[in-house]
Structure formats: C-alpha cells, structure tokens
Design an enzyme around this catalytic site. Structure first.
Site, PDB file in Angstrom:
ATOM      1  N   SER A 189      67.547  55.993  32.673  1.00  0.00           N
ATOM      2  CA  SER A 189      66.877  54.774  32.219  1.00  0.00           C
ATOM      3  C   SER A 189      66.776  54.801  30.699  1.00  0.00           C
ATOM      4  CB  SER A 189      65.479  54.702  32.824  1.00  0.00           C
ATOM      5  OG  SER A 189      64.704  53.762  32.131  1.00  0.00           O
TER       6      SER A 189
ATOM      7  N   TYR B 223      57.617  59.137  34.324  1.00  0.00           N
ATOM      8  CA  TYR B 223      58.927  58.528  34.606  1.00  0.00           C
ATOM      9  C   TYR B 223      59.869  58.729  33.410  1.00  0.00           C
ATOM     10  CZ  TYR B 223      62.384  54.876  35.591  1.00  0.00           C
ATOM     11  OH  TYR B 223      63.560  54.186  35.806  1.00  0.00           O
TER      12      TYR B 223
HETATM   13  N1  LIG Z   1      66.376  48.278  38.279  1.00  0.00           N
HETATM   14  C1  LIG Z   1      66.114  48.560  37.019  1.00  0.00           C
HETATM   15  O1  LIG Z   1      65.808  47.690  36.206  1.00  0.00           O
HETATM   16  C2  LIG Z   1      66.201  49.983  36.538  1.00  0.00           C
HETATM   17  C3  LIG Z   1      65.951  50.243  35.200  1.00  0.00           C
HETATM   18  C4  LIG Z   1      66.041  51.530  34.747  1.00  0.00           C
HETATM   19  C5  LIG Z   1      66.394  52.543  35.615  1.00  0.00           C
HETATM   20  N2  LIG Z   1      66.625  52.276  36.920  1.00  0.00           N
HETATM   21  C6  LIG Z   1      66.974  53.402  37.824  1.00  0.00           C
HETATM   22  O2  LIG Z   1      68.014  53.013  38.698  1.00  0.00           O
HETATM   23  C7  LIG Z   1      67.871  53.668  39.951  1.00  0.00           C
HETATM   24  C8  LIG Z   1      67.894  52.649  41.082  1.00  0.00           C
HETATM   25  O3  LIG Z   1      66.919  51.668  40.836  1.00  0.00           O
HETATM   26  P1  LIG Z   1      66.852  50.331  41.709  1.00  0.00           P
HETATM   27  O4  LIG Z   1      66.099  49.341  40.898  1.00  0.00           O
HETATM   28  O5  LIG Z   1      68.205  49.982  42.191  1.00  0.00           O
HETATM   29  O6  LIG Z   1      65.914  50.813  42.925  1.00  0.00           O
HETATM   30  P2  LIG Z   1      65.543  50.076  44.290  1.00  0.00           P
HETATM   31  O7  LIG Z   1      66.141  48.724  44.366  1.00  0.00           O
HETATM   32  O8  LIG Z   1      64.075  50.178  44.421  1.00  0.00           O
HETATM   33  O9  LIG Z   1      66.231  51.023  45.381  1.00  0.00           O
HETATM   34  C9  LIG Z   1      65.815  52.330  45.509  1.00  0.00           C
HETATM   35  C10 LIG Z   1      66.667  53.041  46.529  1.00  0.00           C
HETATM   36  O10 LIG Z   1      66.268  54.413  46.533  1.00  0.00           O
HETATM   37  C11 LIG Z   1      65.769  54.736  47.831  1.00  0.00           C
HETATM   38  N3  LIG Z   1      64.598  55.581  47.701  1.00  0.00           N
HETATM   39  C12 LIG Z   1      63.473  55.336  46.998  1.00  0.00           C
HETATM   40  N4  LIG Z   1      62.632  56.364  47.119  1.00  0.00           N
HETATM   41  C13 LIG Z   1      63.228  57.262  47.904  1.00  0.00           C
HETATM   42  C14 LIG Z   1      62.859  58.523  48.400  1.00  0.00           C
HETATM   43  N5  LIG Z   1      61.674  59.059  48.130  1.00  0.00           N
HETATM   44  N6  LIG Z   1      63.718  59.196  49.184  1.00  0.00           N
HETATM   45  C15 LIG Z   1      64.918  58.667  49.503  1.00  0.00           C
HETATM   46  N7  LIG Z   1      65.333  57.473  49.070  1.00  0.00           N
HETATM   47  C16 LIG Z   1      64.488  56.774  48.277  1.00  0.00           C
HETATM   48  C17 LIG Z   1      65.405  53.437  48.477  1.00  0.00           C
HETATM   49  O11 LIG Z   1      65.468  53.625  49.868  1.00  0.00           O
HETATM   50  P3  LIG Z   1      64.603  52.703  50.874  1.00  0.00           P
HETATM   51  O12 LIG Z   1      65.237  51.359  50.798  1.00  0.00           O
HETATM   52  O13 LIG Z   1      64.754  53.367  52.177  1.00  0.00           O
HETATM   53  O14 LIG Z   1      63.209  52.693  50.355  1.00  0.00           O
HETATM   54  C18 LIG Z   1      66.493  52.521  47.937  1.00  0.00           C
HETATM   55  O15 LIG Z   1      67.682  52.703  48.629  1.00  0.00           O
HETATM   56  C19 LIG Z   1      66.578  54.450  39.865  1.00  0.00           C
HETATM   57  O16 LIG Z   1      66.866  55.785  39.528  1.00  0.00           O
HETATM   58  C20 LIG Z   1      65.831  53.791  38.732  1.00  0.00           C
HETATM   59  O17 LIG Z   1      64.947  54.675  38.077  1.00  0.00           O
HETATM   60  C21 LIG Z   1      66.532  51.010  37.418  1.00  0.00           C
END
Ligand SMILES: NC(=O)c1ccc[n+]([C@@H]2O[C@H](COP(=O)([O-])OP(=O)(O)OC[C@H]3O[C@@H](n4cnc5c(N)ncnc54)[C@H](OP(=O)(O)O)[C@@H]3O)[C@@H](O)[C@H]2O)c1
Length: 452
Positions: A315, A328
C-alpha cells in the site's frame, strides 16, 4: 545531509573557490556574450564585468533563497514539535500556527528548492567553474528528464508476457474471493494460467472458482484452499498442507506465480492505544506473517525450476507515516522492504519479485467506490502491475497513484497534515457508524409491536 543543506554547502564552497581561485578557473573558460557586453553602468545583480580583476564577492542571489528554504523546513519541523508539546496538558501553544499553514510552509520549502536549483543558475550566473551549483541544477534537470524519457520509452515498449510460458503453469493467489485478489485470479486465468485460490470463506471460494472457469480459456484448472490467516492454531497445519499441494503443482507444470494479496486493516482509523490488542495482532498476522510464510513455502519450488514471479500487494501508506493506521502502515512498510530486498536476492535464481503499492482501488474492501481519477478499478490495477513485472522492485502501478505517492512522500504531506486528514476520515467514519447504529435500533423498535 539533505538536499537543501547539501545545496547551501555547495554554494558556500563554490563561493570560497570563487574568491581564491578565479584566475585558475574563471579566466580560463570562455565567457558568454551577455557578460562580455556588460558595461559598468549596466550592472545586473549577480553578473560581473568580464575582466574585473578583483570584483568583490557578491552573494549569489539564490543563496539567500536556499538559506530561506532550509530555514523554512527547519522552522516547520520545529513548529511541529512545538505543536506536539503544546498539546500536552499544562503547556500552552506558542506560535499559534495551524497545521495547514505548516503544511503550506513545507510545501513552499520543498518546492522552492528544486525550482531554485534548476532556474537559479540560469537566471543569475554566466561562469561555470565558479558555480558548482549550476551543475547541481543541470544534474537535477538531467535526472528528471531522463526519468521522464525512460518512463515514456518503457511505456511504449511494454510487451504482453506469455505468463505460463515465461514463469510456469500455476498461479497461487491469496485473498482471491474479492477485490484485487479476485481480479488477479481472473486476469491470470484469462492469460492461460491455472489458479490455486486461497481465502477465508469456503462458499466464496467455490463461487469464485465457478466464475473463473466460466470465463477462462480451455485447459485452465482451478483449485481452492480455505484458510483464515488470523487463525494461529491452524497455521502450522495449513502451511504443511500448502507444501503438499505446492509439491503436486510443481509436478503438474510448475508454480509460475505467487500473488500475496491478502491484507487486512482496522475498520475505522483509530489511535493505536485505543485498539484492542487482538485487532492489532490480526493485522500483523495477516499482512506480515501471511506474506512471509506463503513466500517461504512457495519460493523453494520456483527456485528449483529457476523460474517464477512473486507479486506482493502492499500500500502507498507503507511509504510514509500514516497516523491512525500505524499498524497497517508499518506492516505494509515491512512488505515493501521485504519485497525489495527479495527482488535482488531472487533475481539470482531467475525469479521476479515486485511489490505493488496502490492508494485507492475500487474494491469491496474500499466500499466499492466508483473508479475515478485517484481511484482505479481492480482490473486496471492488475493489468498495470503485470505490465511492469520483471522491470522494477517496487512500483505504484497506476499512474495517478505514482504522482500522488511522489508528492506525498517527497513534497507535500507533513505527518502533521496527514494526521489531520486521517482524523477527519476517522470522525466521518465514526459518525456514519453511529448513524447506522441509530437507524438499525429505530428499525428494530418499529418492527416490535407489543401484544394488545
Ligand atoms: N482497495 C484498496 O484501495 C487498497 C489500497 C491499498 C492497499 N490495498 C491492499 O490490497 C489488498 C487487497 O485489498 P482489497 O481491497 O482487494 O480487499 P477486499 O476487497 O476486502 O478483499 C479481501 C480478500 O482477502 C480475504 N481475506 C481477508 N481477510 C482474510 C483472512 N483473515 N484470511 C483469509 N482471507 C482473508 C477476503 O476473503 P473473504 O471474502 O472470505 O473475506 C477477500 O478475498 C490488501 O492487501 C490491501 O491491504 C488495497
């Protein structure tokens, strides 16, 4: 020494050289016509007559700017410290400057410097050897323009990789049932890779598997593994199981790619001391331990084939202080340095490691905000990441994030200003949560009808 003080030191040294060694250096070099045409009645500040033998030392006009610049940044840090002290009970605020004003000062300080470095020498001087700072300006200019040119050429010459051929048949994606992870799984399957998807909820895994198979080309296989990365008691058993599965994939075409995408964060930005310990530790377990143990389990299989790629989704908040998201941000900073170090290590065994640092990506984790200028779609993010795989150790794949990250990191955001903005987000989120609570309790009350 940071940039401004390095600049000041250089100018001071150049001034000394100028005073003592002008015959050695200055007189040997051809002078520009402007200087030659000057006569004594038309002095331009900062320019001297060509052959004035002992012209008095005139401080370079931009020396003052530089000192001011340095003074500004020092003042800003000083005021920030003061503010922190002033917030403690019993000590009153002294200077009364607002965070915004300090941020503005920092901005002016940091933006003036490169401008002064590049423009100052052209405006003020004509003789090269007397002014090493002139070189610094040129070097800054050359570096920036080379970077811009490199970026342009790199963008124009990007080619779409044949991923299964270059890296191997299988890709392992964590957090693959939603957002960025799901987009990776779909994109890699589209490009002919078979996928092992890992996530928390079995039902979501089955649904994602069906979705991928429905759209993927012939021959693509999908396997699933369910694991909650916060669950410590089951962790050892899971990584043993993963090793067995990985060994089997290794024999069935090889593991070409590992996408360490799973990540978690606090629901609302919050003061570290106010968070429950379990929540803090879960963030460390998922973001840090998950990434490290997944990599340790899979990397040996890639090293054995001397081929593969690892993409760690980090991130932008891991690149600078992010108050109220301290755990985080720290876990993401860990991922950044872990990946960048591994990049140079793994290169020697034919493996590409890349850390991708997004800001806002439109995903369920980010409340599905519609894509905009600073908020890209997960599909776009994935495509941009894959297009630079193998070229860098770390990247903001989406161009608007790259600009924002550079501004935040190098010029714009002071930690104090970041705190203020995060605190605003926190207040908004808390108010929203409170509102939702009130709404749901009033709905419950309305639904409850006492017996007549
Ligand atoms: N979106 C953004 O703006 C953003 C910005 C900066 C960084 N990031 C990083 O990008 C990555 C993905 O983000 P996202 O926004 O795509 O997330 P998301 O839409 O919330 O999806 C999270 C995924 O991870 C799984 N997950 C969450 N907690 C878990 C756990 N304890 N054990 C196993 N699986 C778990 C969820 O599974 P379930 O569906 O089963 O819960 C889901 O498949 C993360 O590392 C996040 O920090 C995202």
């Amino acid at each position: 020494m940071n940039h401004p003080s390095a600049g000041v030191a250089l100018v001071l040294v150049s001034s000394c050289v100028r005073g003592r060694g002008r015959v050695v250096a200055g007189d040997l070099l051809p002078r520009p016509r402007l200087a030659e045409n000057l006569n004594s009645s038309h002095r331009v500040p900062g320019l001297r007559r060509n052959n004035a033998p002992h012209a008095p030392f005139v401080p370079p006009p931009f020396l003052g700017c530089l000192v001011l610049t340095r003074a500004c940044s020092t003042l800003v840090s000083f005021l920030q410290e003061k503010r922190v002290v002033a917030q403690r009970p019993g000590i009153s605020s002294t200077m009364g400057l607002d965070v915004k004003e300090k941020a503005l000062l920092t901005f002016i300080a940091k933006v003036t410097f490169p401008l002064v470095v590049v423009m100052g020498p052209f405006v003020a001087y004509t003789r090269i050897w007397e002014y090493p700072f002139w070189f610094l300006g040129l070097i800054t200019f050359a570096v920036l323009s080379t970077k811009a040119l490199y970026y342009l050429v790199e963008r124009l010459t990007r080619r779409r990789k044949d991923l299964p051929r270059e890296y191997g048949k299988w890709a392992i994606v964590t957090g693959a049932t939603s957002g960025i992870g799901e987009a990776f799984a779909h994109e890699l399957a589209q490009r002919g890779m078979s996928i092992l998807i890992i996530s928390r909820t079995p039902a979501k895994l089955e649904k994602t598997k069906a979705d991928i198979l429905r759209n993927a080309p012939e021959g693509v296989e999908v396997e699933v593994l369910a694991f909650d990365f916060t669950c410590m008691p089951k962790a050892d058993a899971f990584y043993l199981r993963l090793r067995e599965v990985a060994a089997s994939l290794h024999k069935r075409g090889g593991i070409g790619m590992l996408i360490n995408n799973v990540g978690t964060n606090v629901e609302v930005p919050e003061f570290f001391h106010a968070l429950p310990e379990s929540e803090v530790l879960d963030i460390v377990r998922v973001n840090v331990e998950g990434t490290v143990r997944m990599t340790r389990t899979v990397l040996p299989f890639m090293a054995d084939r001397r081929a593969g790629a690892i993409i760690n989704v980090s991130s932008g908040s891991g690149n600078h202080p992010t108050p109220l998201l301290s755990t985080y941000a720290a876990t993401k900073a860990f991922i950044n340095e872990f990946s960048r170090s591994l990049h140079y290590e793994a290169k020697h065994v034919g493996i590409d490691v890349l850390v991708a640092t997004p800001y806002y990506v439109s995903t369920p984790g980010m409340y599905n905000k519609p894509p905009g200028l600073l908020n890209c779609s997960s599909h776009r993010f994935v495509q941009d990441t894959l297009s630079v795989l193998g070229r860098y150790d770390s990247v903001y794949p989406y161009i608007a994030h790259a600009i924002l990250g550079t501004l935040m990191d190098k010029y714009w955001a002071t930690p104090a200003a970041l705190f203020k903005s995060m605190n605003k987000t926190r207040m908004r989120a808390l108010a929203k949560k409170q509102q939702q609570k009130e709404d749901s309790s009033s709905t419950q009350k309305a639904a409850y009808r006492p017996a007549a």
